[in-house]
Design a protein around this motif. Sequence first.
Motif, PDB file in Angstrom:
ATOM      1  N   CYS A  71      -5.045   7.479 -13.109  1.00 19.98           N
ATOM      2  CA  CYS A  71      -3.695   8.046 -13.138  1.00 19.98           C
ATOM      3  C   CYS A  71      -3.019   7.784 -14.488  1.00 19.98           C
ATOM      4  O   CYS A  71      -2.323   8.655 -15.034  1.00 19.98           O
ATOM      5  CB  CYS A  71      -2.839   7.458 -12.014  1.00 19.98           C
ATOM      6  SG  CYS A  71      -3.183   8.162 -10.380  1.00 19.98           S
ATOM      7  N   ALA A 113       0.250   2.344  -6.183  1.00 19.04           N
ATOM      8  CA  ALA A 113      -1.064   1.690  -6.218  1.00 19.04           C
ATOM      9  C   ALA A 113      -0.909   0.201  -6.507  1.00 19.04           C
ATOM     10  O   ALA A 113      -1.612  -0.646  -5.925  1.00 19.04           O
ATOM     11  CB  ALA A 113      -1.955   2.352  -7.270  1.00 19.04           C
ATOM     12  N   SER A 144     -10.048   9.204  -4.466  1.00 14.58           N
ATOM     13  CA  SER A 144      -9.132   9.278  -3.325  1.00 14.58           C
ATOM     14  C   SER A 144      -9.893   9.403  -2.017  1.00 14.58           C
ATOM     15  O   SER A 144      -9.548   8.755  -1.007  1.00 14.58           O
ATOM     16  CB  SER A 144      -8.172  10.472  -3.504  1.00 14.58           C
ATOM     17  OG  SER A 144      -7.377  10.317  -4.655  1.00 14.58           O
ATOM     18  N   LEU A 188     -10.304  11.493  -9.734  1.00 12.13           N
ATOM     19  CA  LEU A 188      -9.365  11.167  -8.663  1.00 12.13           C
ATOM     20  C   LEU A 188      -9.666  11.912  -7.366  1.00 12.13           C
ATOM     21  O   LEU A 188      -9.315  11.436  -6.281  1.00 12.13           O
ATOM     22  CB  LEU A 188      -7.932  11.441  -9.123  1.00 12.13           C
ATOM     23  CG  LEU A 188      -7.381  10.374 -10.083  1.00 12.13           C
ATOM     24  CD1 LEU A 188      -6.114  10.854 -10.777  1.00 12.13           C
ATOM     25  CD2 LEU A 188      -7.110   9.070  -9.334  1.00 12.13           C
ATOM     26  N   SER A 242       2.820   7.340  -8.432  1.00 10.44           N
ATOM     27  CA  SER A 242       1.582   6.948  -7.753  1.00 10.44           C
ATOM     28  C   SER A 242       1.021   5.656  -8.342  1.00 10.44           C
ATOM     29  O   SER A 242       0.425   4.839  -7.622  1.00 10.44           O
ATOM     30  CB  SER A 242       0.552   8.084  -7.836  1.00 10.44           C
ATOM     31  OG  SER A 242       0.049   8.221  -9.153  1.00 10.44           O
ATOM     32  N   HIS A 257      -2.008   4.231   1.774  1.00  9.68           N
ATOM     33  CA  HIS A 257      -3.124   4.942   1.148  1.00  9.68           C
ATOM     34  C   HIS A 257      -2.947   6.457   1.264  1.00  9.68           C
ATOM     35  O   HIS A 257      -3.220   7.198   0.314  1.00  9.68           O
ATOM     36  CB  HIS A 257      -4.452   4.515   1.790  1.00  9.68           C
ATOM     37  CG  HIS A 257      -5.028   3.260   1.212  1.00  9.68           C
ATOM     38  ND1 HIS A 257      -5.615   3.227  -0.025  1.00  9.68           N
ATOM     39  CD2 HIS A 257      -5.100   1.998   1.702  1.00  9.68           C
ATOM     40  CE1 HIS A 257      -6.043   1.998  -0.284  1.00  9.68           C
ATOM     41  NE2 HIS A 257      -5.739   1.232   0.758  1.00  9.68           N
ATOM     42  N   ARG A 297     -11.613   6.087  -1.329  1.00  9.86           N
ATOM     43  CA  ARG A 297     -10.617   5.045  -1.086  1.00  9.86           C
ATOM     44  C   ARG A 297     -10.163   5.034   0.370  1.00  9.86           C
ATOM     45  O   ARG A 297     -10.066   3.966   0.996  1.00  9.86           O
ATOM     46  CB  ARG A 297      -9.425   5.258  -2.029  1.00  9.86           C
ATOM     47  CG  ARG A 297      -8.260   4.331  -1.811  1.00  9.86           C
ATOM     48  CD  ARG A 297      -7.225   4.475  -2.909  1.00  9.86           C
ATOM     49  NE  ARG A 297      -6.840   5.871  -3.140  1.00  9.86           N
ATOM     50  CZ  ARG A 297      -5.993   6.555  -2.381  1.00  9.86           C
ATOM     51  NH1 ARG A 297      -5.459   5.982  -1.311  1.00  9.86           N
ATOM     52  NH2 ARG A 297      -5.679   7.804  -2.663  1.00  9.86           N
ATOM     53  N   SER A 327      -2.379   9.330  -1.816  1.00  9.80           N
ATOM     54  CA  SER A 327      -3.058  10.610  -2.003  1.00  9.80           C
ATOM     55  C   SER A 327      -2.057  11.751  -2.160  1.00  9.80           C
ATOM     56  O   SER A 327      -2.243  12.648  -2.984  1.00  9.80           O
ATOM     57  CB  SER A 327      -4.004  10.896  -0.828  1.00  9.80           C
ATOM     58  OG  SER A 327      -5.118  10.030  -0.842  1.00  9.80           O
ATOM     59  N   SER A 348      -7.913   4.112  -8.967  1.00  6.39           N
ATOM     60  CA  SER A 348      -6.826   5.088  -8.863  1.00  6.39           C
ATOM     61  C   SER A 348      -5.786   4.859  -9.955  1.00  6.39           C
ATOM     62  O   SER A 348      -5.353   5.798 -10.638  1.00  6.39           O
ATOM     63  CB  SER A 348      -6.152   4.992  -7.490  1.00  6.39           C
ATOM     64  OG  SER A 348      -7.035   5.354  -6.457  1.00  6.39           O
ATOM     65  N   VAL A 356      -0.598  11.464  -5.750  1.00  6.55           N
ATOM     66  CA  VAL A 356      -1.589  11.797  -6.786  1.00  6.55           C
ATOM     67  C   VAL A 356      -1.792  13.298  -6.880  1.00  6.55           C
ATOM     68  O   VAL A 356      -1.747  13.892  -7.968  1.00  6.55           O
ATOM     69  CB  VAL A 356      -2.925  11.079  -6.510  1.00  6.55           C
ATOM     70  CG1 VAL A 356      -4.040  11.664  -7.381  1.00  6.55           C
ATOM     71  CG2 VAL A 356      -2.801   9.581  -6.773  1.00  6.55           C
TER      72      VAL A 356
END
Length: 385
Positions: free
Chosen positions: A271, A370, A309, A305, A366, A204, A312, A208, A267, A211
């Motif tokens: 994206c 994910a 993020s 995002l 990313s 995770h 998340r 981040s 996410s 992203v």
Amino acid sequence: MFFPIYLLSAAGFTVLTTEFVIVGLLPAIARDLEVTIAQAGLLVTLFAFTVACFGPFLTAYFSRFERKRLFISVLMLFGVANAVAAVAPNIGVMAIARLIPALGLPVFWALASETAVDIAGPDHAGRAIAKIGFGIVCATVFGIPVGTLVSDAFGWRSAFALLSVLAFAKALLLFIYLPQSVHQHQASFRSQFAILRNRLMQGHVLLSVLVFSGMFTAYTYLADMLERLAGFDGALVGWCLMGFGAVGLLGNWLGGRLVDRHPLMASLTFCAFMIGGMVMVVPSMHSVPALALSLTVWGVTQAALFLVSHARLMKAAPQAPAFAASLNIAGANLGIGAGALIGGRVIEQFGLDKLGFAGAGIILLSILLAGVLMTAEPRQATCQA
């Protein structure tokens, strides 16, 4: 009951705007301090890497302190740093002025939501966090364009001077109205860092990083792209960034709706759309409708995002949400710094018009990560059961 939380949210706006306002000021700073745009971009990298390196440690350490004094101290630190930035005679002094607030930002951001819940009580926790989040989102979507417009009208130094005044004013308001509090159920320093042993949590954090790297590879230099590729003057660039920020409110709303249903799917979805917006910006520079559409898609997904993020990571570690939030801040800022570096290299090696493709390539990575995390989550849940 909510008035102190509104003030805390307003303080968060000033704190986050201090980090991001420089994006819209980079061309003017580079010209005034007689450095290249890529060298000026290193100021973004310095701030972001400082947050990434020290954020989790500082948050875990200062989480035991009385919050009122802590937040007031952070705001006063920001007031001094922005005042130094406003009078910086060279890039070295400017770098110091950016380093100082980078130490306080993660502490404020990670602990503000927790403090808001303490003030409002558990029955109003959701509303309290939403109010803090609104101030942070407004900083990400409006702080940059407002700073750009102020810079165009009065010079880039005036933007930092204004932020300095606002920081000291909000420190005074918090001194008067914010009640004293210490979080009652604070996890130990060691137990907070223990969540980093979880491979899924590591994934995770890496998500981040990727992203935000993709975002800021291009976004760091968006003002320069609009100036040099589209031929816009400073005022028009400011209004373009304002529009970029305004559509971000829609992204914040959409992100809030989707992240509660499935954080990783949210996410991945945002994206995917961001790639389209980034890739289309440069080809649409000389068509107003096409440029507006590409910036809208990019602006909506970027704002979404930010929220997705943050939520998340907190959902991934409910036993230490503030520390998890600090990990997202660290990962995001590591990505911001890396993105600014990558973007600067892309400009020097391939040209300004290739930034959107470079950023989109990182965002694609990313998306792949994910997808991997989405398959790993059920397996971990099964193992724990």
